[in-house]
Structures are given as structure tokens and as C-alpha cells.
Write a protein that holds these residues in place. Structure first.
Motif, PDB file in Angstrom:
ATOM      1  N   TYR A   2      40.352 -44.685  -8.455  1.00 21.78           N
ATOM      2  CA  TYR A   2      39.559 -44.633  -7.230  1.00 21.78           C
ATOM      3  C   TYR A   2      39.149 -45.692  -6.746  1.00 21.78           C
ATOM      4  O   TYR A   2      38.852 -46.812  -7.676  1.00 21.78           O
ATOM      5  CB  TYR A   2      38.196 -43.549  -7.521  1.00 21.78           C
ATOM      6  CG  TYR A   2      38.331 -42.352  -7.990  1.00 21.78           C
ATOM      7  CD1 TYR A   2      38.563 -41.555  -6.653  1.00 21.78           C
ATOM      8  CD2 TYR A   2      38.302 -41.686  -9.005  1.00 21.78           C
ATOM      9  CE1 TYR A   2      38.684 -40.116  -6.914  1.00 21.78           C
ATOM     10  CE2 TYR A   2      38.384 -40.277  -9.337  1.00 21.78           C
ATOM     11  CZ  TYR A   2      38.822 -39.336  -8.140  1.00 21.78           C
ATOM     12  OH  TYR A   2      38.782 -38.189  -8.299  1.00 21.78           O
ATOM     13  N   VAL A  63      33.658 -35.708  -6.453  1.00 23.97           N
ATOM     14  CA  VAL A  63      34.777 -36.201  -7.268  1.00 23.97           C
ATOM     15  C   VAL A  63      35.637 -35.202  -7.616  1.00 23.97           C
ATOM     16  O   VAL A  63      36.807 -35.012  -7.575  1.00 23.97           O
ATOM     17  CB  VAL A  63      34.157 -36.712  -8.681  1.00 23.97           C
ATOM     18  CG1 VAL A  63      35.089 -37.085  -9.544  1.00 23.97           C
ATOM     19  CG2 VAL A  63      33.341 -38.118  -8.409  1.00 23.97           C
ATOM     20  N   ILE A 189      35.275 -43.049 -13.523  1.00 23.66           N
ATOM     21  CA  ILE A 189      34.555 -42.661 -12.569  1.00 23.66           C
ATOM     22  C   ILE A 189      33.400 -41.775 -13.125  1.00 23.66           C
ATOM     23  O   ILE A 189      32.246 -41.924 -12.556  1.00 23.66           O
ATOM     24  CB  ILE A 189      35.273 -41.602 -11.550  1.00 23.66           C
ATOM     25  CG1 ILE A 189      34.514 -41.624 -10.255  1.00 23.66           C
ATOM     26  CG2 ILE A 189      35.857 -40.359 -12.240  1.00 23.66           C
ATOM     27  CD1 ILE A 189      34.392 -42.753  -9.584  1.00 23.66           C
TER      28      ILE A 189
END
Length: 274
Positions: A2, A63, A189
Motif C-alpha cells: 500500500y 483495507v 498495514i
């Protein structure tokens, strides 16, 4: 995996969202008489760890929307499942727990005598939660055993430190920031689902205006354990497991608070910000 922008958005959402929710949950707990004396004897809300969960779910949705492959999605859901499961066990211990028995040794001794304590339930439940997560990600029996122990003992780690305002969160931030820096790939993440939430709440805990309770400390502990099981080599995981075993043995025999108070550097860090 990401971009920095995406990570920044997730971080800010967790930070701001949790900060805005803190007064709501603090009033909810106070109005529900979910209060307990702190170490100074002052009556303050307990179970404030409940405030960590909303933004875990909200950011988890974001997410998940951008997660493409099945393995990454499995990691995301196992991470959220583990935190929610230990939130459930923690809030039971906070609300109906008996403080006459303490320490893992005490809870298991009570269980062997035929009496189940909320602490004993939490320990057993945490072990099975660790087992189901480990079975889902491990390659062999040895891996399953190591990962289960890591998750279970990490879950209890924050309880060992959560005896003075801000202490457990200071330890957590050191560990979790180190994890975030050293992780790679998709797993990197996941700390952002919980880390900014804890930062938003930190000052309230530090100033002894509320206690996160086992509701919070269990969530923080298992988040460390799952990430250690997900993202590190066997040697690192074994090293972490050795540390967990040693600190649990230490705290069964000695008072962690007294150890900290006798060390000038640790005592300074422990009192910093109060």
C-alpha cells in the motif's frame, strides 16, 4: 503493498475517529457504573479499551475493500478476529472478574481445584484463540505449537504491565512501532488498524482518567502476538517466545512494579508524563 498516502489515511482515520469516540464511551461506562478505583483509590471508568474496536472495524472494512488475494484477506480477518475475541474475554474479566486470584499460576491452580475464575477462562480462551489462528497459518506441528504459545503469552503480556497509568501502553508502543518498522509486505498495514487508536487514547490512560482494563490490554497483547506469528522468521519467533516465558516466570515470583521502582532509568520512563 500500500502507498504511503493510503497508510497515512488509515492512520489519521484511526487517530481522529478514536479521539472523537473517547468522550462517548467514557460517558457510557460511567453512566453504566462500570467504574473501579485506580491505584490511588480514585473511581474512574474501566474497560475503556472498548474504544479501540470501532476504528479497527471501520479501517478493517477499508483495507478489506482494497485487498485482492485470499491469503492477505485471511491474515486481515484473523487479525481482527483475534482482537475481537480477546476483547470479549477481557470485558467479561473487567465486569464480573474476582480479584482474589491473580497470576496465571493462581488461576490454573484454582481451575484444578474445580473452580473456574474469569482469569482462568480468559487464559484458556486465549489459548484456543491462539490455536485456531496458528492452525490457519502454520506449516507444521512445531510451527503450530510455537505460534500458539506466542499468541497466548503475548496476549497476557500487556496485563503484566497494566498496573500503573500509561505503563502498558508505553511498552506496547515500543514493541508495536518496532514491529511496524520491521514488517514487510501486506502484513505491514495491519498494525495501523490498532496503533493510531491506542495513541488517541494514550493521554487519558497516562493521566489516570480511565483504565483500559483487560478489555484493552488483551486486545493490545494479542495484536502483538498475531503479528509476530505472521511476519517473522522461526529464529525471531523463538527468541520472542523465550522472552515471553522468562518475563512470565519473573512476574510470578517478583513484583514488576518494585523492579521498575528500584531502577532509576525504568522508574523515570515509567513516571514520565503522569
Amino acid at each position: 503493498m500500500y502507498s504511503y498516502v493510503f497508510r497515512g489515511i488509515i492512520f489519521l482515520l484511526g487517530l481522529i475517529g478514536t479521539y472523537l469516540m473517547i468522550p462517548l464511551f467514557k460517558n457510557l461506562l460511567t453512566d453504566s457504573n462500570c467504574i473501579r478505583p485506580n491505584y490511588k483509590g480514585e473511581m474512574i471508568p474501566v474497560s475503556m479499551g472498548i474504544v479501540f474496536l470501532p476504528m479497527v472495524i471501520i479501517n478493517g472494512i477499508i483495507v478489506a475493500f482494497f485487498t485482492i488475494d485470499a491469503i492477505s484477506m485471511l491474515c486481515l480477518f484473523l487479525f481482527i478476529f483475534g482482537m475481537m475475541a480477546m476483547f470479549f474475554a477481557g470485558i467479561i474479566d473487567d465486569t464480573i472478574g474476582n480479584r482474589d486470584v491473580s497470576g496465571l499460576k493462581g488461576h490454573f491452580k484454582s481451575l484444578f481445584k474445580g473452580k473456574l475464575t474469569t482469569g482462568g477462562f480468559k487464559a484458556l480462551f486465549g489459548g484456543f484463540v491462539g490455536l485456531i489462528i496458528s492452525v490457519s497459518i502454520s506449516k507444521n506441528i512445531a510451527d503450530i505449537i510455537i505460534n500458539t504459545l506466542i499468541i497466548a503469552l503475548s496476549t497476557n503480556l500487556m496485563n503484566l504491565f497494566d498496573l500503573r497509568p500509561g505503563r502498558a501502553i508505553k511498552v506496547y508502543l515500543v514493541i508495536m512501532i518496532t514491529i511496524f518498522i520491521t514488517l514487510t509486505g501486506y502484513i505491514k498495514i495491519l498494525p495501523l488498524l490498532i496503533l493510531p487508536n491506542v495513541l488517541a487514547y494514550f493521554n487519558l490512560d497516562l493521566k489516570a482518567k480511565a483504565m483500559m482494563g483487560d478489555t484493552g490490554s488483551n486486545v493490545l497483547g494479542i495484536s502483538i502476538g498475531i503479528l509476530m506469528a505472521f511476519g517473522y522468521t522461526l529464529n525471531v519467533r523463538i527468541g520472542w517466545l523465550v522472552f515471553l516465558v522468562l518475563i512470565h516466570l519473573l512476574t510470578e515470583r517478583f513484583s514488576l512494579t518494585k523492579i521498575i521502582e528500584k531502577n532509576k532509568a525504568l522508574n523515570f520512563i515509567d513516571r514520565l508524563g503522569r
